[in-house]
Design an enzyme around this catalytic site. Structure first.
Site, PDB file in Angstrom:
ATOM      1  N   LYS A   1      -5.785 -20.305   5.501  1.00  0.00           N
ATOM      2  CA  LYS A   1      -6.856 -20.447   5.830  1.00  0.00           C
ATOM      3  C   LYS A   1      -7.879 -21.388   5.204  1.00  0.00           C
ATOM      4  O   LYS A   1      -8.740 -22.161   5.649  1.00  0.00           O
ATOM      5  CB  LYS A   1      -7.719 -19.059   6.154  1.00  0.00           C
ATOM      6  CG  LYS A   1      -7.493 -18.251   7.255  1.00  0.00           C
ATOM      7  CD  LYS A   1      -8.062 -18.672   8.379  1.00  0.00           C
ATOM      8  CE  LYS A   1      -8.227 -18.019   9.744  1.00  0.00           C
ATOM      9  NZ  LYS A   1      -8.760 -18.295  10.737  1.00  0.00           N
TER      10      LYS A   1
ATOM     11  N   TYR B   1      -2.363 -15.393   3.831  1.00  0.00           N
ATOM     12  CA  TYR B   1      -3.396 -15.701   4.983  1.00  0.00           C
ATOM     13  C   TYR B   1      -4.518 -16.202   4.622  1.00  0.00           C
ATOM     14  O   TYR B   1      -5.182 -17.431   5.020  1.00  0.00           O
ATOM     15  CB  TYR B   1      -3.931 -14.095   5.450  1.00  0.00           C
ATOM     16  CG  TYR B   1      -5.346 -14.300   6.367  1.00  0.00           C
ATOM     17  CD1 TYR B   1      -5.324 -14.669   7.629  1.00  0.00           C
ATOM     18  CD2 TYR B   1      -6.543 -14.026   5.889  1.00  0.00           C
ATOM     19  CE1 TYR B   1      -6.182 -14.683   8.328  1.00  0.00           C
ATOM     20  CE2 TYR B   1      -7.593 -13.957   6.455  1.00  0.00           C
ATOM     21  CZ  TYR B   1      -7.532 -14.432   7.824  1.00  0.00           C
ATOM     22  OH  TYR B   1      -8.653 -14.587   8.603  1.00  0.00           O
TER      23      TYR B   1
ATOM     24  N   GLU C   1     -12.292 -13.914   3.228  1.00  0.00           N
ATOM     25  CA  GLU C   1     -10.950 -13.697   2.160  1.00  0.00           C
ATOM     26  C   GLU C   1     -10.576 -15.203   1.493  1.00  0.00           C
ATOM     27  O   GLU C   1      -9.994 -15.085   0.468  1.00  0.00           O
ATOM     28  CB  GLU C   1      -9.601 -13.487   2.960  1.00  0.00           C
ATOM     29  CG  GLU C   1      -9.649 -12.046   3.753  1.00  0.00           C
ATOM     30  CD  GLU C   1      -9.712 -11.228   2.881  1.00  0.00           C
ATOM     31  OE1 GLU C   1      -8.946 -11.298   1.668  1.00  0.00           O
ATOM     32  OE2 GLU C   1     -10.064  -9.717   3.051  1.00  0.00           O
TER      33      GLU C   1
ATOM     34  N   THR D   1     -12.932 -17.657   6.926  1.00  0.00           N
ATOM     35  CA  THR D   1     -12.897 -16.014   6.369  1.00  0.00           C
ATOM     36  C   THR D   1     -13.491 -16.107   5.229  1.00  0.00           C
ATOM     37  O   THR D   1     -13.197 -16.926   4.101  1.00  0.00           O
ATOM     38  CB  THR D   1     -11.444 -15.517   6.699  1.00  0.00           C
ATOM     39  OG1 THR D   1     -11.501 -14.408   6.183  1.00  0.00           O
ATOM     40  CG2 THR D   1     -10.447 -16.477   5.775  1.00  0.00           C
TER      41      THR D   1
END
Length: 360
Positions: free
Chosen positions: A161, A157, A135, A133
């Site tokens: 990841k 999150y 992010e 991701t």
């Protein structure tokens, strides 16, 4: 003729469902893992499961990323050529409320999949794709984020990841598994989860149009994102595993828009002009002009969007835009759908879905 076999985790989600369709068209035999709790959330794949053409080509298995034994049994039974891991607790905001669960699923779940490949003796046969991701970049260290940009995750999150990203690289380098990361920037569609901001916008506006709601409440209007179509991105995920060697790739459109722009364009697509007033938490949008015949539930000067503190994250990521030069150069990939086409598809679909709901 021998058909390739693919195993998709998170097959009931947006990405998993689009990838299943894509691979079936490529003549793959597709297996999917779904949790017991997702049994009643299979609407994205029901049409595949019910299609007689895929009767002996599409199979579902109950499993859980946190149940290593179930994963090993499934993988050993199927012995897939490719595994695509899309299963995750994928909502950034929710990760602040459920950090432990998010970390377990998104981190240990990936480790369990990789170790299952090893335990089944498939490290030379099975290719592994990990859905990473944008992010990861968080507090951006570079204007356009590439595979070489340093990571600075700003949520549970993203942090979870980050472990998944590095454990995938670790198994690749330690055990010669064909394991690759695709660093996906934001990718949307009518199948996107309803709590994600783009779907929240298209559903919210659709409900306002049909008189089911009066106002859409949003958080950070000035968050900038690189938005593509999920259908385009799953093709890239497949291309990653067709590469001659395992590697990591940024998947992005290289174009950036704000949440506010997305809202404006959704209304514009419907022929509705809105105007913004106020600043910060007091910012809101009013309807300035529209076709009364087409939209009888609307009124001029009606407030249709408000900013709410409730929807701000504890730690905001304000600016993400990808540099996908590596993917374009090596995998010959580029997105097919622009932001306006994406908005048109999402608005059209959600307007029709809400219309049907309103008739019940």
């Amino acid at each position: 003729m021998k058909f390739k076999k693919a195993l998709i985790t998170g097959i009931t989600g947006q990405d998993g469902s689009y990838l299943a369709e894509f691979l079936l068209k490529k003549k793959y035999i597709v297996h999917g893992i779904k949790r017991k709790s997702s049994s009643f959330n299979s609407s994205r794949i029901d049409h595949i499961y019910d299609d007689k053409a895929y009767k002996n080509k599409f199979f579902l298995h109950y499993g859980d990323l946190l149940d290593a034994n179930s994963l090993t049994k499934i993988i050993n039974k199927i012995r897939p050529d490719e595994i695509y891991n899309f299963a995750a607790q994928s909502h950034v905001g929710v990760s602040f409320e459920l950090p432990n669960y998010t970390s377990q699923v998104n981190s240990i779940g990936v480790l369990n999949l990789l170790q299952s490949i090893m335990d089944c003796g498939l490290q030379k046969k099975t290719k592994f794709y990990q859905a990473s991701t944008s992010e990861l970049y968080g507090e951006i260290q570079e204007t356009r984020q590439s595979e070489k940009t340093k990571f600075y995750p700003k949520s549970p999150y993203a942090t979870s990841k980050l472990f998944a990203y590095w454990i995938t690289k670790n198994y690749r380098e330690s055990y010669n598994i064909f394991a690759s990361n695709g660093i996906l920037f934001n990718h949307e569609s009518p199948r996107r989860g309803e709590t994600f901001v783009t779907r929240k916008v298209t559903i919210g506006i659709s409900k306002i149009i049909h008189g089911l709601e009066r106002c859409l409440h949003l958080g950070n209007l000035y968050s900038l994102r690189d938005w593509g179509h999920a259908k385009d991105y799953v093709e890239m995920c497949w291309k990653v595993l067709q590469n001659k060697k395992p590697d990591d790739f940024v998947i992005a459109t290289e174009k950036q828009y704000s949440v506010k722009f997305f809202v404006d364009q959704c209304f514009k697509y419907l022929g509705i002009k809105i105007k913004w007033f106020g600043k910060g938490l007091n910012e809101y949008a009013k309807i300035m002009s529209f076709n009364k015949k087409n939209y009888p539930n609307l009124k001029k000067n009606m407030i249709v969007v408000k900013v709410s503190k409730r929807y701000f994250r504890p730690n905001e990521v304000n600016n993400l835009i990808g540099n996908a030069n590596k993917a374009k150069r090596i995998l010959k990939w580029k997105p097919k759908t622009n932001i306006h086409q994406l908005i048109a598809e999402m608005m059209t679909t959600d307007l029709e879905n809400i219309r049907k709901l309103n008739l019940k």
